[in-house]
Design a protein around this motif. Sequence first.
Motif, PDB file in Angstrom:
ATOM      1  N   GLY A 169      23.225  53.778  37.525  1.00 30.14           N
ATOM      2  CA  GLY A 169      23.738  53.689  39.002  1.00 30.14           C
ATOM      3  C   GLY A 169      22.746  53.884  40.148  1.00 30.14           C
ATOM      4  O   GLY A 169      21.502  54.123  39.835  1.00 30.14           O
ATOM      5  N   HIS A 170      23.001  53.129  41.381  1.00 30.12           N
ATOM      6  CA  HIS A 170      22.273  52.646  42.258  1.00 30.12           C
ATOM      7  C   HIS A 170      22.836  52.379  43.507  1.00 30.12           C
ATOM      8  O   HIS A 170      23.898  51.398  43.366  1.00 30.12           O
ATOM      9  N   GLY A 171      22.668  52.878  44.653  1.00 27.04           N
ATOM     10  CA  GLY A 171      23.387  52.630  45.970  1.00 27.04           C
ATOM     11  C   GLY A 171      24.788  52.763  45.600  1.00 27.04           C
ATOM     12  O   GLY A 171      25.115  53.887  45.393  1.00 27.04           O
ATOM     13  N   ASN A 172      25.392  51.691  45.967  1.00 26.32           N
ATOM     14  CA  ASN A 172      26.947  51.867  45.790  1.00 26.32           C
ATOM     15  C   ASN A 172      27.443  51.265  44.466  1.00 26.32           C
ATOM     16  O   ASN A 172      28.678  50.914  44.314  1.00 26.32           O
ATOM     17  N   PHE A 173      26.905  51.296  43.483  1.00 23.34           N
ATOM     18  CA  PHE A 173      27.315  50.368  42.016  1.00 23.34           C
ATOM     19  C   PHE A 173      26.926  51.141  41.205  1.00 23.34           C
ATOM     20  O   PHE A 173      25.577  51.967  40.864  1.00 23.34           O
ATOM     21  N   ASP A 219      22.653  44.867  50.681  1.00 23.50           N
ATOM     22  CA  ASP A 219      22.635  43.853  51.713  1.00 23.50           C
ATOM     23  C   ASP A 219      21.696  42.720  51.378  1.00 23.50           C
ATOM     24  O   ASP A 219      22.195  41.589  51.346  1.00 23.50           O
ATOM     25  N   ASN A 220      20.645  43.019  50.432  1.00 23.33           N
ATOM     26  CA  ASN A 220      19.881  41.818  49.810  1.00 23.33           C
ATOM     27  C   ASN A 220      19.822  41.600  48.358  1.00 23.33           C
ATOM     28  O   ASN A 220      19.182  40.544  47.934  1.00 23.33           O
ATOM     29  N   GLY A 221      20.931  42.154  47.888  1.00 29.87           N
ATOM     30  CA  GLY A 221      21.125  41.946  46.409  1.00 29.87           C
ATOM     31  C   GLY A 221      20.355  43.119  45.413  1.00 29.87           C
ATOM     32  O   GLY A 221      19.222  43.366  45.751  1.00 29.87           O
ATOM     33  N   MET A 222      21.166  43.344  44.368  1.00 32.84           N
ATOM     34  CA  MET A 222      20.541  44.306  43.614  1.00 32.84           C
ATOM     35  C   MET A 222      19.951  43.319  42.364  1.00 32.84           C
ATOM     36  O   MET A 222      20.651  42.372  41.881  1.00 32.84           O
ATOM     37  N   PHE A 223      19.070  43.918  41.533  1.00 36.70           N
ATOM     38  CA  PHE A 223      18.721  43.227  40.245  1.00 36.70           C
ATOM     39  C   PHE A 223      18.560  44.055  39.217  1.00 36.70           C
ATOM     40  O   PHE A 223      18.416  45.306  39.186  1.00 36.70           O
ATOM     41  N   ILE A 224      18.987  43.496  37.736  1.00 41.31           N
ATOM     42  CA  ILE A 224      18.808  44.340  36.916  1.00 41.31           C
ATOM     43  C   ILE A 224      17.382  44.262  36.208  1.00 41.31           C
ATOM     44  O   ILE A 224      17.105  42.921  36.091  1.00 41.31           O
ATOM     45  N   VAL A 225      16.710  45.291  35.858  1.00 47.88           N
ATOM     46  CA  VAL A 225      15.234  45.087  35.093  1.00 47.88           C
ATOM     47  C   VAL A 225      15.579  45.613  33.758  1.00 47.88           C
ATOM     48  O   VAL A 225      15.809  46.872  33.603  1.00 47.88           O
ATOM     49  N   ALA A 226      15.860  44.687  32.812  1.00 54.78           N
ATOM     50  CA  ALA A 226      16.509  45.034  31.547  1.00 54.78           C
ATOM     51  C   ALA A 226      15.273  44.874  30.537  1.00 54.78           C
ATOM     52  O   ALA A 226      14.337  44.011  30.716  1.00 54.78           O
ATOM     53  N   ILE A 230      28.389  40.652  34.470  1.00 52.80           N
ATOM     54  CA  ILE A 230      28.133  41.370  35.557  1.00 52.80           C
ATOM     55  C   ILE A 230      27.782  40.847  36.835  1.00 52.80           C
ATOM     56  O   ILE A 230      27.963  41.099  37.932  1.00 52.80           O
ATOM     57  N   ILE A 231      26.761  39.811  36.389  1.00 50.20           N
ATOM     58  CA  ILE A 231      26.168  38.910  37.764  1.00 50.20           C
ATOM     59  C   ILE A 231      27.451  38.294  38.399  1.00 50.20           C
ATOM     60  O   ILE A 231      27.405  38.162  39.630  1.00 50.20           O
ATOM     61  N   ASP A 232      28.308  37.623  37.519  1.00 49.20           N
ATOM     62  CA  ASP A 232      29.305  36.927  38.090  1.00 49.20           C
ATOM     63  C   ASP A 232      30.468  37.548  38.822  1.00 49.20           C
ATOM     64  O   ASP A 232      31.210  37.129  39.749  1.00 49.20           O
ATOM     65  N   ASN A 233      30.608  38.866  38.632  1.00 49.72           N
ATOM     66  CA  ASN A 233      31.491  39.820  39.012  1.00 49.72           C
ATOM     67  C   ASN A 233      31.397  40.195  40.651  1.00 49.72           C
ATOM     68  O   ASN A 233      30.278  39.846  41.034  1.00 49.72           O
ATOM     69  N   ASP A 234      32.489  40.656  41.148  1.00 50.67           N
ATOM     70  CA  ASP A 234      32.218  41.134  42.712  1.00 50.67           C
ATOM     71  C   ASP A 234      31.600  42.526  42.684  1.00 50.67           C
ATOM     72  O   ASP A 234      32.184  43.501  42.413  1.00 50.67           O
ATOM     73  N   ASN A 235      30.161  42.430  43.020  1.00 54.36           N
ATOM     74  CA  ASN A 235      29.533  43.809  42.964  1.00 54.36           C
ATOM     75  C   ASN A 235      28.230  43.348  43.547  1.00 54.36           C
ATOM     76  O   ASN A 235      27.893  42.127  43.673  1.00 54.36           O
ATOM     77  N   PRO A 236      27.191  44.025  43.723  1.00 54.08           N
ATOM     78  CA  PRO A 236      26.090  43.772  44.409  1.00 54.08           C
ATOM     79  C   PRO A 236      24.995  43.066  43.506  1.00 54.08           C
ATOM     80  O   PRO A 236      23.799  42.699  44.115  1.00 54.08           O
ATOM     81  N   VAL A 237      25.166  43.266  42.382  1.00 54.75           N
ATOM     82  CA  VAL A 237      24.326  42.750  41.321  1.00 54.75           C
ATOM     83  C   VAL A 237      24.100  41.180  41.477  1.00 54.75           C
ATOM     84  O   VAL A 237      24.984  40.537  41.270  1.00 54.75           O
TER      85      VAL A 237
END
Length: 452
Positions: free
Chosen positions: A264-268, A324-331, A348-355
Amino acid sequence: MSYIEYNFDGLVGLSHHYGGHSFGNVASSANKAAVSSPKQAALQGLKKAKTLAEMGLQTGGWGQAILPPQERPFLPALRQLGFSGSNAEVIRNSAKAHPQIFAKTCSAASMWTANAATISPSLDTQDSKVHFTPANLVAMYHRSLEHETTGNILQAIFADSRYFSHHKALPQNTIYGDEGAANHTRFYDNHSEPGLEFFVYGAESFANSPSAVKPANYPARQTLEASSIIARNHQLSAANTVFAQQNPDAIDAGVFHNDVIAVGHGNFMMCHEWAFWNKEATYSELKSAFSSEFYVHEVSNKDLPIEDVVSSYLFNSQLIGDADNGMFIVAPQECADNARVKAVIDKIIDNDNPVKGVHFFDVKQSMRNGGGPACLRLRVLLSQQEVDAISARVVLDDALYADLSAWIEVHYRDQLTVNDLADPKFYEEGCTALDELTQIMRLGSVYDFQKV
Ligand code: SUG
């Protein structure tokens, strides 16, 4: 006041090896006795940190720093076990008498700094100081040797008592088993306001009825008792604290920390459907603490069987950036190589969320011991004033990167087996290297070398 999140990545130690030391950690057991490359491991970790440092600098969104490794073999532990004489005698005699115990005192596991400590930023605490509790890591002997040096290192870096408050590790007993930030997540709407501290535990020590929820095969390393003490010591408000239990079936499938199944991070938050025992209540408690939108992306066991969760370490990704500026997954790279995992990431990237995207990193040396990108870092949210109070050289800029890379090239071995650890010369090499590192990073005396 502006706050910025620093990822403190653990520099992999000189004794990085595959000892099969962690019961319940599938990768650690599977790779027991494989030949390791400490040099490659340290360079892989440092490269990840450097890449994230550059990205953070460009966006201004986050900072990157480094925590040093610990001395291994850990001679104070061997002396405590009754081995005496010169350093060389202690090493040779203990390695001969108890090779398995000796190998545990050589573990480089402090690289996984997500287990170093639990940290609450000054925004969340009643006295407005940053609070630190090194994790006692009592579940595994090789890891229980870390907390004292970890405490020394954190106190050396965050020395200014006007801003920083340090607690001792919890009592050395499994009742209070504590594995640090791997089971602790801070959610927030806004970087400059109090956040929600989320503690996940594997079992409740004093719930010993036959129907108590706990894993059947593998240890529950974090207890509710430990998490509650930390919340109390850190002076967190009850309204901004949530406790949740891990699903014991997940622990029995190899999910030894919450950060192997949820991040988790921020609001996600993204997690597997087996992450929590009472998942609906957990999600709704998190959501109700937010005045604005809180996003949970749950991955079903059908889309991603638990075995893939454990082998790919998707949920041991880092989440960086903000809503605000977008979240990224570091996998870990292993996620790109698994079609099922890749499909889950795309969803996950396509869905409605900040990622907004994903970056893959090769941290294979660490992964083979069950440590992905998120295990390798400890998050510390700091105000500019608090950053300015740090006198040690830990923030990763180009110059520190160059110095650390050169230091690794000089001191690290290309290959290491468990047998190499029993050579007293290896210990001496380590002391020389760490002496030099304390100068490079301006750490003072954080180690306990015994020069006899
Ligand atoms: O504690 N592995 C570590 C991995 C820690 C991962 N951390 C997080 N999930 N945050 C552990 O099990 C294996 C060492 C060996 O077997 O040589 C080890 O300690």
